[in-house]
Design an enzyme around this catalytic site. Structure first.
Site, mmCIF file in Angstrom:
data_model
loop_
_atom_site.group_PDB
_atom_site.id
_atom_site.type_symbol
_atom_site.label_atom_id
_atom_site.label_comp_id
_atom_site.label_asym_id
_atom_site.label_seq_id
_atom_site.Cartn_x
_atom_site.Cartn_y
_atom_site.Cartn_z
ATOM 1 N N ASP A 309 0.866 -1.171 0.000
ATOM 2 C CA ASP A 309 0.000 0.000 0.000
ATOM 3 C C ASP A 309 0.912 1.233 0.000
ATOM 4 O OD1 ASP A 309 -2.163 1.684 0.017
ATOM 5 O OD2 ASP A 309 -3.189 0.712 1.687
HETATM 6 C C1 BGC Z 1 -5.140 3.062 0.259
HETATM 7 C C2 BGC Z 1 -5.358 1.976 -0.761
HETATM 8 C C3 BGC Z 1 -5.320 2.551 -2.145
HETATM 9 C C4 BGC Z 1 -3.990 3.271 -2.333
HETATM 10 C C5 BGC Z 1 -3.810 3.850 -3.724
HETATM 11 C C6 BGC Z 1 -3.929 3.916 -0.049
HETATM 12 O O1 BGC Z 1 -3.867 5.015 0.771
HETATM 13 O O2 BGC Z 1 -5.002 2.476 1.527
HETATM 14 O O3 BGC Z 1 -6.573 1.315 -0.504
HETATM 15 O O4 BGC Z 1 -5.489 1.548 -3.103
HETATM 16 O O5 BGC Z 1 -3.909 4.322 -1.401
HETATM 17 O O6 BGC Z 1 -4.562 4.978 -3.922
#
Ligand code: BGC
Length: 762
Positions: A309
């Site tokens: 993530d």
């Molecule tokens: C979130 C994810 C997301 C990623 C990309 C993160 O902050 O936890 O769920 O896919 O950002 O935008």
């Protein structure tokens, strides 16, 4: 504890099956074999730099000119793709782009990648199309998962996911970071709306339906994308309820509740997984070899790409303090089993991983495994064949029928929680005062991931998106609607009790639209589940007018409203119903739609009393003196599965075809649902099971099957559900999945039947 003969048998069967599957020779899978050879040939030609680049994912910010423009900066692009050799890019800068802008961006990225990199490897672009492709202007947004779960309708989940995939592929993007498979059992958690609620089976069924619809059946389709199950694992249950904070979850609890949706997703061939940013039991998941390799790959058999993530490799050093340097953080994550790092704001991962491989700390063999998975994924979504936005896919953008799907989904999610004296539906001729911050606002109807990350900026929403006020006026005419609510949720005028009192004088009913404005992730953290005092004051002022008050709750998580519910004549929970939400709410209030949504979570009555429906018997509090039960244990405001209709239903004749059965047999339960009222309606039938005694304290009950049935007034329909011993299994104290012999009860509505599972040989 009972001797676990049946459990042992089941394990033996599973092991035998595993041996059988693994013994299939490669010749029996010619297609995957050919792909393996192709990938291996490509890998053989790649330098270490190229390989490390494939494992690097950066945000679009690194290739665009500045914060105001959506134009590519050629120098930055060349640096990212040619110098740092990145294999993947994600996201948008600030807000949704037009389709045209997307095409320009994707075309240019791919042109450079396939013309000027040594091995012409296209870029894999990823996006958060969480409830529709929210990052393209004019796309259709659907209810968030929490509302989709209230529909209990697999076909609707499939339909909405299919449109999402089509509108994503139309932009030129073939990887969607969805669905969330974490359970919504901690209502404080700011991503509750992204979950399918508190139940394991419901989440597994709906999650698999979404994944299958996203991925379709083959790469040559033009309306499919690679799905990403997330966030593996434990993210949704932080102990404090705050986003990205530590979770403490025993392994058997992980296996009983949190793992099954991921297990089912892997069995459904989900292409990718995103890792939980938080820590579980003291170990950040990004650094956990146990979670990322032993459990995910060795045990579940996941073969796809594991992406981190946002910035989470860096945060192993900067936030979690398990790595004493950024380089050690990279080493930990790669050794744990990560394939791709969403770095995403710099190229540090590329530089550090390259160093680690060159100095021999990480073997090239290890990175070859990850790169092979990434390349396979690129083949699977047809990028090598055609990396550019495809004409056939573009034709599937903004089709008129998408609005119908959105309306159908939003209507099906509407959950009626109270209807005193049949106050609802409202007469169409009634004069209605609409009040509250959600009455004339579109962002609260949508929630997170709506044209912007936070979803709070309504200037990016399609002009055609209606507020509840506008939808009401369209339906009954402006003359019948009084509403002084303004678009900005936080505007003081939305909380003006004096104005509400004077407006009420001219109204027959007050429809009070309360709840939460949009938020996403950590900005949505709260300390208190109770609805805020200004909204409660508005509710009290509404009640004090003496007019009948209907409460419409627009919210991503259950805010405690018990201080005001007794005086409400009706309560409708709308969750985050999105683009057609206002129409769905108005259609329900006016009786054009008969509500059939049922709660996918237990709605708490008090902030300190949060329990799921599948709790354990000892959750009941027992007093020592006078040695009686002091409290019922599970006492939510509204239980899991609760939802009213404008008609009434009855379940009867619950029967089972056997009173005893053995592990290799199945049982079939039958029952009849009848519409005993005067309106046509849909009813959700839920089959629960209760294991009476088990070696690990059994749950009060567990959902085993569900089905939505449409019934005309007076009509009855029979239904049948078939179960096997595996459906009654659980994780025992030594973390094995077993089914223990003994007595089980099955329930539909008020009806119960008993069945005994025999020990082997009986
Ligand atoms: C979130 C994810 C997301 C990623 C990309 C993160 O902050 O936890 O769920 O896919 O950002 O935008």
């Amino acid at each position: 504890m009972k001797r676990n003969v049946v459990g042992t048998l089941i394990i033996i069967v599973f092991v035998a099956l595993g041996i059988l599957i693994s013994s299939l020779s490669p010749e029996q899978n010619p297609e995957s074999d050919a792909l393996d050879i192709q990938v291996q040939q490509l890998l053989n030609k790649m330098t270490v730099e190229e390989k490390v680049g494939q494992m690097t994912q950066v945000t679009i910010d690194l290739i665009l000119k500045d914060y105001k423009t959506n134009e590519i900066d050629e120098q930055k692009l060349r640096h990212a793709i040619l110098d740092k050799k990145v294999g993947s890019i994600l996201n948008v800068k600030e807000h949704a782009y037009t389709l045209d802008t997307w095409h320009k961006i994707i075309r240019r990225i791919q042109e450079l990648a396939v013309s000027q990199t040594p091995n012409k490897i296209p870029i894999l672009y990823g996006i958060d199309a969480i409830h529709g492709n929210n990052y393209v202007k004019g796309s259709t947004l659907f209810p968030h998962n929490i509302g989709m779960a209230a529909t209990r309708d697999l076909s609707l989940v499939e339909k909405t996911a299919k449109v999402t995939a089509a509108e994503t592929r139309a932009t030129g993007i073939r990887w969607n970071f969805d669905p969330v498979l974490g359970l919504g059992r901690q209502p404080l958690w700011s991503r509750f709306e992204e979950t399918f609620g508190e139940d394991v089976y419901l989440t597994s069924e709906l999650g698999v339906a979404a994944i299958k619809a996203y991925q379709g059946t083959g790469p040559d389709q033009y309306d499919n994308v690679a799905a990403c199950m997330k966030h593996f694992i434990g993210y949704s249950l932080p102990l404090s309820g705050k986003d990205r904070t530590p979770a403490h979850i025993p392994d058997n609890v992980i296996r009983e509740y949190l793992l099954p949706p991921f297990e089912r997703a892997v069995a459904a061939d989900v292409a990718t997984v995103m890792i939980n940013s938080g820590e579980v039991n003291g170990v950040p998941v990004h650094a956990s070899k146990y979670f990322l390799t032993t459990l995910l790959r060795d045990e579940l058999g996941f073969k796809g790409v594991a992406v981190s993530d946002w910035e989470d490799v860096i945060r192993l050093h900067s936030r979690h303090h398990v790595a004493d340097s950024p380089k050690e953080a990279v080493r930990l994550a790669i050794e744990a089993g990560l394939d791709m790092s969403m770095v995403p704001l710099d190229f540090s991962f590329y530089d550090l991983l390259l160093e680690l491989v060159k100095e021999g700390t990480i073997s090239e063999k290890r990175i070859d495994e990850s790169v092979a998975r990434i390349l396979k994924l690129k083949y699977a979504v047809n990028l090598f064949e055609d990396p550019f936005p495809e004409e056939e896919a573009i034709k599937k953008f903004q089709l008129p029928e998408y609005k119908e799907v959105a309306l159908e989904a939003a209507k099906a999610s509407m959950t009626l929680l109270k209807n005193e004296g049949g106050t609802l539906p409202l007469p169409a001729s009634a004069k209605v005062l609409l009040a509250g911050p959600a009455a004339n606002n579109v962002t609260s109807l949508h929630g997170s991931w709506s044209y912007t990350w936070q979803g709070r900026d309504d200037t990016h929403y399609p002009g055609s998106t209606l507020t509840i006020k506008e939808a009401f006026e369209n339906k009954v005419g402006k003359a019948n609607v009084i509403c002084h609510s303004v678009r900005s949720y936080e505007d003081e005028r939305n909380f003006d009790t004096a104005l509400l009192r004077s407006d009420a004088k001219n109204a027959d009913y007050i429809v009070l639209c309360l709840g939460e404005d949009a938020y996403a992730e950590s900005p949505g953290v709260i300390d208190d589940l109770t609805l805020d005092p200004r909204q409660q004051a508005l509710a009290q002022a509404a009640v004090a007018t003496g007019k009948p008050v209907i409460l419409v709750l627009i919210e991503g998580r259950p805010r405690v409203v018990s201080a005001v519910t007794d005086e409400m004549k009706g309560i409708l929970l709308a969750y985050r119903p999105a683009s057609q939400g206002a129409n769905a709410i108005v259609a329900t209030l006016l009786g054009e739609h008969n509500p059939s949504g049922v709660l996918p979570f237990s709605y708490p009555k008090s902030t300190g009393d949060v329990l799921a429906y599948d709790h354990k018997h000892p959750e009941r509090i027992r007093e020592d003196i006078p040695n009686t039960y002091g409290d019922g244990g599970y006492k939510p405001h509204w239980p899991f599965g609760y939802g009213l209709s404008y008609t009434s239903f009855k379940f009867s004749k619950l029967k089972v075809d056997k009173t005893t059965f053995s592990v290799d047999e199945s049982i079939t339960l039958t029952a009849t649902a009848t519409n005993t009222g005067s309106k046509e309606g849909n009813v959700v039938v839920e089959l629960y099971a209760r294991d009476l005694y088990a070696s690990v304290t059994p749950n009060f009950k567990r959902l085993k099957r569900f089905k939505k049935v449409n019934l005309q007034p007076g009509e009855s329909k029979n239904m049948a559900f078939t179960l096997t011993a595996a459906d009654l299994s659980f994780i025992n104290a030594v973390k094995e999945r077993v089914t223990e012999p003994g007595q089980f009860e099955f329930m539909i509505g008020e009806e119960t039947v008993s069945v005994e599972l025999l020990a082997t040989g009986s």
